[in-house]
Every structure is written in structure tokens, then in C-alpha cells.
Design an enzyme around this catalytic site. Sequence first.
Site, PDB file in Angstrom:
ATOM      1  N   ALA A 129       0.943  -1.151  -0.134  1.00  0.00           N
ATOM      2  CA  ALA A 129       0.064  -0.024   0.039  1.00  0.00           C
ATOM      3  C   ALA A 129       0.895   0.948  -0.050  1.00  0.00           C
ATOM      4  CB  ALA A 129      -0.658   0.033   1.242  1.00  0.00           C
TER       5      ALA A 129
ATOM      6  N   MET B 278       2.146   3.344   2.350  1.00  0.00           N
ATOM      7  CA  MET B 278       3.324   3.438   3.163  1.00  0.00           C
ATOM      8  C   MET B 278       4.228   2.641   2.782  1.00  0.00           C
ATOM      9  SD  MET B 278       2.796   5.556   5.784  1.00  0.00           S
ATOM     10  CE  MET B 278       3.760   4.731   7.219  1.00  0.00           C
TER      11      MET B 278
ATOM     12  N   ASN C  20       4.023  -8.265  -2.994  1.00  0.00           N
ATOM     13  CA  ASN C  20       2.514  -8.084  -2.571  1.00  0.00           C
ATOM     14  C   ASN C  20       1.731  -9.088  -3.041  1.00  0.00           C
ATOM     15  OD1 ASN C  20       0.824  -5.592  -1.450  1.00  0.00           O
ATOM     16  ND2 ASN C  20      -0.201  -6.558  -2.958  1.00  0.00           N
ATOM     17  N   ARG C  21       0.537  -9.615  -2.387  1.00  0.00           N
ATOM     18  CA  ARG C  21      -0.322 -10.393  -2.876  1.00  0.00           C
ATOM     19  C   ARG C  21      -0.942 -10.115  -4.299  1.00  0.00           C
ATOM     20  NH1 ARG C  21      -4.655 -13.265   1.036  1.00  0.00           N
ATOM     21  NH2 ARG C  21      -5.042 -10.734   1.363  1.00  0.00           N
TER      22      ARG C  21
ATOM     23  N   ASN D 201       0.642  -0.530  12.936  1.00  0.00           N
ATOM     24  CA  ASN D 201       0.142  -0.061  14.195  1.00  0.00           C
ATOM     25  C   ASN D 201      -0.275  -1.088  14.888  1.00  0.00           C
ATOM     26  OD1 ASN D 201       0.934   2.696  14.348  1.00  0.00           O
ATOM     27  ND2 ASN D 201      -0.875   3.501  13.234  1.00  0.00           N
TER      28      ASN D 201
ATOM     29  N   SER E   7       6.292   6.216  12.228  1.00  0.00           N
ATOM     30  CA  SER E   7       5.569   7.470  12.244  1.00  0.00           C
ATOM     31  C   SER E   7       5.982   8.673  11.328  1.00  0.00           C
ATOM     32  CB  SER E   7       5.702   8.162  13.584  1.00  0.00           C
ATOM     33  OG  SER E   7       4.610   9.508  13.582  1.00  0.00           O
TER      34      SER E   7
ATOM     35  N   GLY F  84       3.410   9.349   8.579  1.00  0.00           N
ATOM     36  CA  GLY F  84       2.550   9.150   7.292  1.00  0.00           C
ATOM     37  C   GLY F  84       3.248   8.761   6.089  1.00  0.00           C
TER      38      GLY F  84
ATOM     39  N   LYS G  75       4.847   3.715  20.058  1.00  0.00           N
ATOM     40  CA  LYS G  75       4.284   4.029  18.892  1.00  0.00           C
ATOM     41  C   LYS G  75       2.719   4.396  19.319  1.00  0.00           C
ATOM     42  CE  LYS G  75       3.332   5.382  14.518  1.00  0.00           C
ATOM     43  NZ  LYS G  75       2.147   5.407  14.360  1.00  0.00           N
TER      44      LYS G  75
ATOM     45  N   HIS H 242       2.581   7.374  21.366  1.00  0.00           N
ATOM     46  CA  HIS H 242       2.841   8.607  20.574  1.00  0.00           C
ATOM     47  C   HIS H 242       1.690   9.214  19.886  1.00  0.00           C
ATOM     48  CE1 HIS H 242       3.276  10.015  16.064  1.00  0.00           C
ATOM     49  NE2 HIS H 242       4.427  10.316  16.475  1.00  0.00           N
ATOM     50  N   ASN H 243       0.836   8.027  19.269  1.00  0.00           N
ATOM     51  CA  ASN H 243      -0.406   8.176  18.670  1.00  0.00           C
ATOM     52  C   ASN H 243      -1.508   9.004  19.750  1.00  0.00           C
ATOM     53  OD1 ASN H 243       0.823   7.020  16.652  1.00  0.00           O
ATOM     54  ND2 ASN H 243      -0.932   6.020  15.857  1.00  0.00           N
TER      55      ASN H 243
ATOM     56  N   GLU I 292      -0.531  12.340  20.188  1.00  0.00           N
ATOM     57  CA  GLU I 292      -0.945  13.162  18.762  1.00  0.00           C
ATOM     58  C   GLU I 292      -2.490  13.358  18.926  1.00  0.00           C
ATOM     59  OE1 GLU I 292      -1.810  11.087  14.462  1.00  0.00           O
ATOM     60  OE2 GLU I 292       0.103  10.886  15.190  1.00  0.00           O
TER      61      GLU I 292
ATOM     62  N   ARG J 129     -15.779   6.089  51.571  1.00  0.00           N
ATOM     63  CA  ARG J 129     -15.517   4.877  51.220  1.00  0.00           C
ATOM     64  C   ARG J 129     -15.533   4.101  52.388  1.00  0.00           C
ATOM     65  NH1 ARG J 129     -10.842   3.261  49.307  1.00  0.00           N
ATOM     66  NH2 ARG J 129     -11.653   1.690  47.985  1.00  0.00           N
TER      67      ARG J 129
ATOM     68  N   HIS K 105     -13.587   0.270  54.028  1.00  0.00           N
ATOM     69  CA  HIS K 105     -12.232   0.333  53.350  1.00  0.00           C
ATOM     70  C   HIS K 105     -11.163   0.770  53.918  1.00  0.00           C
ATOM     71  CE1 HIS K 105     -14.349  -0.969  49.658  1.00  0.00           C
ATOM     72  NE2 HIS K 105     -15.228   0.101  49.519  1.00  0.00           N
TER      73      HIS K 105
END
Length: 495
Positions: free
Chosen positions: A16, A18, A37-38, A109, A135, A137, A189, A192-193, A196, A459, A465
Amino acid sequence: MEASPALSRIGLAGLAVMGQNLALNVAEKGFPISVYNRTTSKVDETFQRAQDEGHLPLFGHYSPREFVLSIQRPRSVVILVKAGSPVDQTIASLSDHMEPGDCIIDGGNEWYENTERRIQEVSNKGLLYLGMGVSGGEEGARNGPSLMPGGSHQAYSNIKDILEKVAAQVEDGPCVTYIGEGGSGNFVKMVHNGIEYGDMQLISEAYDVLKHVGGLSNDELAEIFAEWNKGELESFLIEITSDIFRVKDELGDGYLVDKILDKTGMKGTGKWTVQQAAQLSVAAPTIAASLDCRYLSGLKEERENAAGVLKEAGLKEEVGSLAQVIDKKRLIDDVRQALYASKICSYAQGMNLLRAKSVEKGWNLNLGELARIWKGGCIIRAVFLDRIKKAYQRNPNLASLVVDPEFAREMVQRQAAWRRVVGLAISAGISTPGMCASLAYFDTYRRARLPANLVQAQRDLFGAHTYERIDRPGSFHTEWTKLARKSNAGVGALN
């Protein structure tokens, strides 16, 4: 198709956009690469791009066996396919032709526990495995991404020279480092996202306040963000935001941004980040608020209906009246400061989550080095990441960015503007959940004494508790209701 004159240095499966771009990046750096690639048309397409972009040393293959055998040993094969079962299927088709010592690198990812499962599974065949966050894109993949490989250190060593050439380059080195063992690369990662998500939400809130309270036009917003990109907020996301405001609608009048449906998509990494924060008991309210806003944005019809119902019930818009009396110059500067302070809190939350997971898993993550490799190539690249790197170099055990002396000073200097923006937005009925969450995080973290004492008393009352005291050691339980009634009876007797 032209045959490879010799064995390729590395392979890549999954073409694809990327995958294509990363393969071309590798080839452009002088490393012969085999691709597979297939769908065979993707192989032809990638090969043609390699020819068109300078007769790059890229060689296409149409079967898993032919592809694997075209790579020199120990083989290193990057796979860039959709996370989940497609990864398992690709591993199965390729690993049949691989030999002990060969390595598979998943650049998608992926959920980190899937990576840890696959590390174990392929080790039964003697194969090595890396889960590598990528990362930046499509553009980053082609011209230099930020790379976060975790798993087998030997596998990383085998391709370290390639990754260091392919990664984005900044003044203190390539934006790649060995992250750690297991699924650490994928986890980093993921966080990171999550950061983001927070960044994008905060920027959208700044836009909302400036547009609807300040009454600023798209042209003015473009100039403001361009100016901000020359200072402390300099970053990829601020830069592209300025560009977005300049684009006219080619299918009609006005600006394209105003024609875009206000429903935000997502692929799951933000949700994973918030789930992990909850599991590890790490507060990440800014990231969580950004995720909630994406959910709410998806309720477009419900929101439109609610707007009508509440207007009919008497709710009045306050935005218009505020815009007439606002000092635009001051508002713009206040929003800049509020955005910066909120971003520090968002990054602090992400870094604290990484540290907590590192302790749990024994990954020994170097937070300063993570900030360094995010300085270039990736979506959250920003000039202030260099200062985050230096903060962790000064104190590797830093409890939070909020208490680093430099960042603490900046937070204090900006808090008045921050509070003005949040207060103004609330008065205008404009939601700023990211900025509010960041400010609440800051105010909660900075207070030596919180009202949690009352919660703990509650509580203990309904669930026994227990609680601790501030004046003596040990755990205590009180018969609150009995004592309260006794106290109340005593008061009644006195009356």
C-alpha cells in the site's frame, strides 16, 4: 520485470502507499530491496515508481518463496499490512521459506501484546522479530520517518545501518533508536499516537475559540498559526494547520475547511492509550478528553437535534455578545499561551504512561531518547521536544515534566492566560475539554492537599475500606454513622 543481479539487502512485503514509500526510501539510500505483494499489480506499480524516481535498486517478486530467497542471509523482511490477522497470515506465508536467524519486522500500528505473542511463535522456528512503530505518514515513509523498533536486539543490529539512513535526520542524529524488548516499540508508537490525539484536539480548541469568540477569518487564522510556528509552538501540526486555513474550495465558494463534515475518524491507538492509562492507574485526562471528543463528534445527528431542543428550551448563544467586546490581540496571545501550557500537560501524561509501562515490563525505556527520535519525521515533531529531551537528561527520574524547573517556570508564567482562555470559552458556551482537562491536571497535581480525604471517609463509611491519617501511622476504620447519630443526639439534647 528486471531481475536482481544479486541478493537484496532487505525485503518488504505489503505495498500500500506506506509500504511503497518506505521501500523507495530504502532503495534511494542505496540498499537493494526486494518487494512483494499478494496483488501483483502493486508490485509492478512499485517497480515502475522506482524506475521513474531514479532507477532505484528495487526488485519485485510475485511469490513468497521467490521473494524470501532473493534476500541475503540473515534475511530481514519488513511487513506493512493491516494490523491483526493479516499480519499473522503474512508471517505464515513468508516464514515457511525463512531460516533460523532470519528476522521479521512488523511496521504496522499493532497492539503490543500481539507482537509479544508473535515473538514467541516465530522463535519456535528460530526466527527473530521486531515490532517497529513508523510515524510520519506517507510523506515521512518516503522522505524520513521516526522509527521505533522493539523486540530482538540482534534483529535490530542486523538492520541498524539501514534504519539510521532511512529515518528522519535531526541535528543530534537519526530519528531511530532501539526501544527495548518485547512489544515496547509498538507500545511507544501507541502512546505517540495518543499524544497526537491530544495535540490535535488542543489545536482544534484554539481554532474554535479564535474563530467563534475572536471572530477571526481563515486568512487571519492562517497568519496566526504561521506566526506561532516561528516560536515555542513550532511543530508539524501547527505548520499544516496554517496551510489548511489557506486552501480554497475547488468545488464551490469559500474555504475547504468550512465544508468538511465535523466527524473525526480514528483507528484505535488513542483508545488503546487511554485503556492502558486506566489499567496502569496513570492519569491521562487530556488524551482521554481528545478521545471522548472524537466519540461525540460522531454523534452528528444527535448534536444537531440537541442544539434545536435546547434552543427551544431557552438556551441562548453567548458567543456573539462576547465577540463584540473582546480584545483580539490579547485573546490571540492568551490562546497561544494556553495551547502551549496544555501541550506540556498532554506530553507529561504520555511520558508518565511510558514510564509506568516500562517499570511493569522491565523495558528500561529512555524517555529522553524517545523525545529525541520524535523531533523529526513523525506527526508530533516539535521544537519543544528538544527541551523535553534535555529535561530527562537533566533528571532521568523526573516525576513529571510539570516539575522540571524550566517547564515549571513556563507553566507558572502562562497560567493566568490559560485560565482566561478556559474561563472565556466556558462563558461563551464553547467546549474546550482538552484545555480544561490539562488545566485540571495541572491544578490537581500542584496541590499538596486534595479533597480526597472526604472521598476516603465516604468509602470507609459505606464499605469499611479504612483510611490512613496524616498525624499517625496505620490504617483506621470509623463507625461514622453511629458516631454522627450520637453527635446529632447530643446536639439535640443541648437544644
